[in-house]
Scaffold this active site. Structure first.
Site, short mmCIF file in Angstrom:
data_model
loop_
_atom_site.label_atom_id
_atom_site.label_comp_id
_atom_site.label_asym_id
_atom_site.label_seq_id
_atom_site.Cartn_x
_atom_site.Cartn_y
_atom_site.Cartn_z
N ASP A 171 29.38 44.38 35.75
CA ASP A 171 30.34 44.86 37.03
C ASP A 171 29.44 44.38 38.13
O ASP A 171 28.44 44.87 38.66
CB ASP A 171 30.75 46.16 36.81
N LYS B 3 30.22 40.79 48.05
CA LYS B 3 31.52 40.24 47.26
C LYS B 3 32.82 39.69 48.31
O LYS B 3 33.45 38.93 47.94
CB LYS B 3 31.71 41.63 46.55
N GLU C 133 38.68 43.07 36.28
CA GLU C 133 37.83 44.40 36.34
C GLU C 133 38.89 45.57 35.62
O GLU C 133 38.53 46.34 34.77
CB GLU C 133 37.72 45.05 37.71
N ASP D 166 41.81 51.37 40.65
CA ASP D 166 40.35 51.47 41.01
C ASP D 166 40.07 51.33 42.37
O ASP D 166 40.55 50.26 42.99
CB ASP D 166 39.88 50.01 40.15
P1 ADP Z 1 32.49 48.75 44.12
O1 ADP Z 1 33.38 48.79 43.04
O2 ADP Z 1 33.07 48.32 45.41
O3 ADP Z 1 30.95 48.63 43.89
P2 ADP Z 1 32.08 51.82 43.34
O4 ADP Z 1 33.10 51.90 42.53
O5 ADP Z 1 30.60 51.71 43.00
O6 ADP Z 1 32.26 50.41 44.37
O7 ADP Z 1 32.25 52.72 44.60
C1 ADP Z 1 31.43 52.91 45.89
C2 ADP Z 1 32.14 53.82 46.63
O8 ADP Z 1 32.51 55.00 46.16
C3 ADP Z 1 31.50 53.95 48.11
O9 ADP Z 1 32.14 53.73 49.18
C4 ADP Z 1 30.71 55.33 47.88
O10 ADP Z 1 30.72 55.99 49.20
C5 ADP Z 1 32.28 56.04 47.26
N1 ADP Z 1 31.80 57.18 46.47
C6 ADP Z 1 30.78 57.48 45.67
N2 ADP Z 1 30.72 58.81 45.18
C7 ADP Z 1 31.71 59.39 45.93
C8 ADP Z 1 32.30 60.48 45.88
N3 ADP Z 1 31.72 61.65 45.30
N4 ADP Z 1 33.25 61.15 46.85
C9 ADP Z 1 33.84 59.95 47.70
N5 ADP Z 1 33.36 58.63 47.79
C10 ADP Z 1 32.43 58.50 46.73
MG MG Z 2 33.88 48.10 41.31
#
Ligand code: ADP
Ligand code: MG
Length: 627
Positions: free
Chosen positions: A14, A76, A153, A176
């Site tokens: 991922d 990205k 995804e 997502d």
């Molecule tokens: P990506 O798919 O873009 O790589 P992720 O699925 O890893 O992202 O999500 C990252 C985002 O989730 C970030 O903006 C982070 O601040 C947010 N995030 C992570 N944990 C929490 C939470 N407990 N509450 C709200 N937002 C969260």
């Molecule tokens: Mg993601």
């Protein structure tokens, strides 16, 4: 050595905007591969440290504030563009930056499996364009993987869920919401066959945007109290962004969070700070507009799949931002269903990529699971089309594969010559949903020659589009009567052209990579300097560019280039040119009138060569008039 694999190990990746992860199949189940320090998520941030070494992950993320000219996040969002990223005075392409992230992940796989070739399944958002997919594939290759497949995804998330619920026939909605992107898809599972029915999303909407809304809210408070905008100070802005993310995450489990920052920026050499309490309802008020947009997309995708809300059997929430209670509440209220709690929002996509890898390598071939996917856009070619008012114009879009068609897919359509004596046709390939190609995204072009001379409309050309499981397109065109054929695999064409550049990149990245310790211990050179300590501020590098500006427009520019013309036959062209004349100013009228006269002459004399030549010129003039 792992006992289970036979040839090359295949891993699932991922490659996220915010966080990335890598997974493999162990004992018939997907599992994340951890780094030596036990972490499984890798922040997608790259830093070139003051010693010239490449650092990827948490240490790089920690240095974002202190060293913005040496670090980059959210690469990205720039994939597929040719924007240059300057880190520590060296220029990189978005693919090269992504390759660093993938190299870091590859290292985890190398530790598990030992050195040697590895295949990878890498995920991308469903709405990634062909270019963005190809860029992702190249990044994987630069990092040293054999890229087995690029999958969407949401398909990956559904695969991870499907493996454990094979008996669960029905429609799943995958929502997502990550750091920088939003994706929503409908996946159908029937007897172990998973099929994405429809996908939609917004590549500019995610948790980062919530952070920036909070930053603005903080900044307004400071502005009101001290009459200074902390966002103008890049250090202040970065500090507020860090705090905003902390507050946002805390508000997912708490009703109220306090902020106490003694120093955000300086005003006449005096520190300006921020002390404020943020409640969950204040935060909700900031973000509810954006969440409402995701709900609209959700309704749309249900419609696209020709379903209604009551047809949705399961909701899978993926992405860190789905931990926000407002998101869960909104989606439950909309669908009347509680989201599945056995889907891990951070892991599902990587795990699903590993499931796909397992299906490919044979480790899961007994599972009975099969995934299909859909084309995220319509794809087709430029043709002559009728404008309102009856004028025939070049630049119409004729889709050959329509959006949401199950892939892999091969479709052939017949087209006919549009001019007398036409022996060549230019095939211009576009993706998008607009009826005029200039509003769609141009993918490439080639020329089919060797069509026998004949009257208008008498020669058939078959155009075939093959769209494979990596979401990569192959286009061919064939003259039916001569058998003459031309084709392009957009991907191959690109790799061949850039082979040398690609090899150079691989070597350059490797050199920088070898500079780095990659021992996962804290880098001392970074520890010495603190952004929180004003005494250190002089030690910090200058802050030349705002790397993380959410307003920055990085979209691939719209292709304004005039489409090449499929020739109109002389008489029709004259009619069309005459109709156009009225809309033109005199500067454009004069050459067109002259060309029309020449064309009439050529038609009279039946001189095929001259006719073709003048027709081309008239067509050019018409295009100039249009654009
Ligand atoms: P990506 O798919 O873009 O790589 P992720 O699925 O890893 O992202 O999500 C990252 C985002 O989730 C970030 O903006 C982070 O601040 C947010 N995030 C992570 N944990 C929490 C939470 N407990 N509450 C709200 N937002 C969260
Ligand atoms: Mg993601």
């Amino acid at each position: 050595m792992n006992q289970e694999y036979t040839s090359h190990p295949v891993v699932g990746i991922d490659l996220g905007t915010t966080n990335s992860a890598i997974a493999y199949i162990r004992g018939g189940k997907p599992e994340l591969i951890e780094a030596a320090n036990g972490e499984s998520l890798l922040p997608s941030v790259v830093l070139i440290d003051p010693k010239g070494a490449v650092i990827v992950g948490q240490n790089a993320k920690d240095a974002l504030v202190a060293m913005p000219d040496r670090s980059i996040a959210a690469i990205k969002r720039k994939m597929g563009s040719d924007e240059e990223i300057v880190l520590a005075d060296q220029a990189f392409s978005p693919e090269e930056i992504s390759a660093f992230i993938l190299k870091e992940l590859k290292q985890r796989a190398d530790e598990l499996y030992g050195e040697g070739e590895k295949e990878a399944v890498i995920t991308v958002p469903a709405y990634f364009t062909d270019e963005q997919r190809r860029a992702t594939k190249r990044a994987g290759e630069m990092a040293g993987f054999i890229v087995e497949r690029i999958i969407n995804e949401p398909t990956a998330a559904a695969l991870a869920f499907g493996l454990d619920h094979l008996q669960k026939d029905g429609h799943f909605l995958v929502y997502d919401l990550g750091g920088g992107t939003f994706d929503v898809s409908i996946v159908e599972m029937f007897s172990g066959v998973l099929e994405v029915k429809a996908s939609s999303g917004d590549h500019m909407l995610g948790g980062e945007d919530f952070d920036w809304l909070l930053v603005d809210w903080f900044a307004e408070k400071i502005l009101a109290e001290h009459d200074i905008d902390p966002r103008l100070d890049i250090r202040g802005k970065a500090l507020l962004k860090e705090e905003a993310e902390r507050v946002k995450i805390a508000l997912s489990s708490e009703e109220s969070v306090s902020v106490s920052l003694p120093l955000v920026t300086l005003q006449e050499n005096r520190p300006v700070g921020l002390a404020v309490e943020v409640t969950r309802s204040q935060f909700v008020a900031l973000i509810e507009g954006l969440i409402a947009q995701t709900m609209e997309r959700t309704s749309q995708v249900i419609k696209d799949a020709e379903l209604s809300v009551k047809d949705i059997d399961e909701v899978l929430l993926v992405g860190g931002s789905t931990r926000i209670p407002l998101v869960r509440d909104s989606i439950s209220a909309k669908l009347g269903l509680s989201p599945r709690s056995d889907v891990h929002p951070d892991e599902a996509v990587a795990l699903g990529a590993a499931v796909q890898a397992g299906l490919k390598s044979g480790l899961l071939s007994e599972s009975g699971l099969i995934a299909t996917d859909v084309a995220p856009f319509s794809m087709g070619i430029a043709v002559l089309a009728e404008k309102p008012g009856g004028r025939i114009k070049p630049g119409g879009f004729s889709p050959i594969i329509s959006k949401n068609t199950t892939i892999p897919v091969t479709r052939t359509e017949k087209f006919y010559t549009s001019a007398m004596g036409q022996t060549a046709v230019s095939i211009e390939v576009y993706q998008g949903e607009h009826e005029w190609v200039k509003h769609n995204h141009r993918l490439g072009e080639f020329l089919l020659e060797g069509i026998p001379e004949n009257w208008k409309g008498q020669e058939a050309i078959e155009v075939t589009f093959r769209y494979n499981l990596n979401g990569i397109l192959e286009v061919s065109a064939r003259s039916v009567s001569s058998g003459e054929e031309m084709s392009i695999t957009l991907q191959d064409a690109l790799i061949r052209n850039n082979r040398r550049e690609f090899e150079e990149s691989v070597q350059r990245l490797q050199k920088l990579w070898e500079n780095a310790p990659h021992n996962l211990e804290e880098d001392e050179s970074l520890e010495d300097i603190s952004v929180d300590d004003p005494e250190d501020w002089d030690l910090l590098p200058d802050f030349p560019a705002d790397l993380d500006d959410p307003d920055e427009d990085w979209d691939i520019p719209e292709d304004d280039e005039a489409p090449t013309v499929l020739h109109e036959d002389g008489q029709q062209l004259i009619e069309q040119a005459r109709k156009t004349l009225a809309d033109l100013d005199s500067e454009q009228q004069i050459p067109l009138v002259a060309a029309i006269q020449e064309l009439e002459q050529a038609l009279k004399e039946e001189n095929v060569d001259q006719l073709k030549d003048v027709m081309a010129r008239v067509t050019d003039l018409l295009i100039d008039a249009e654009y």
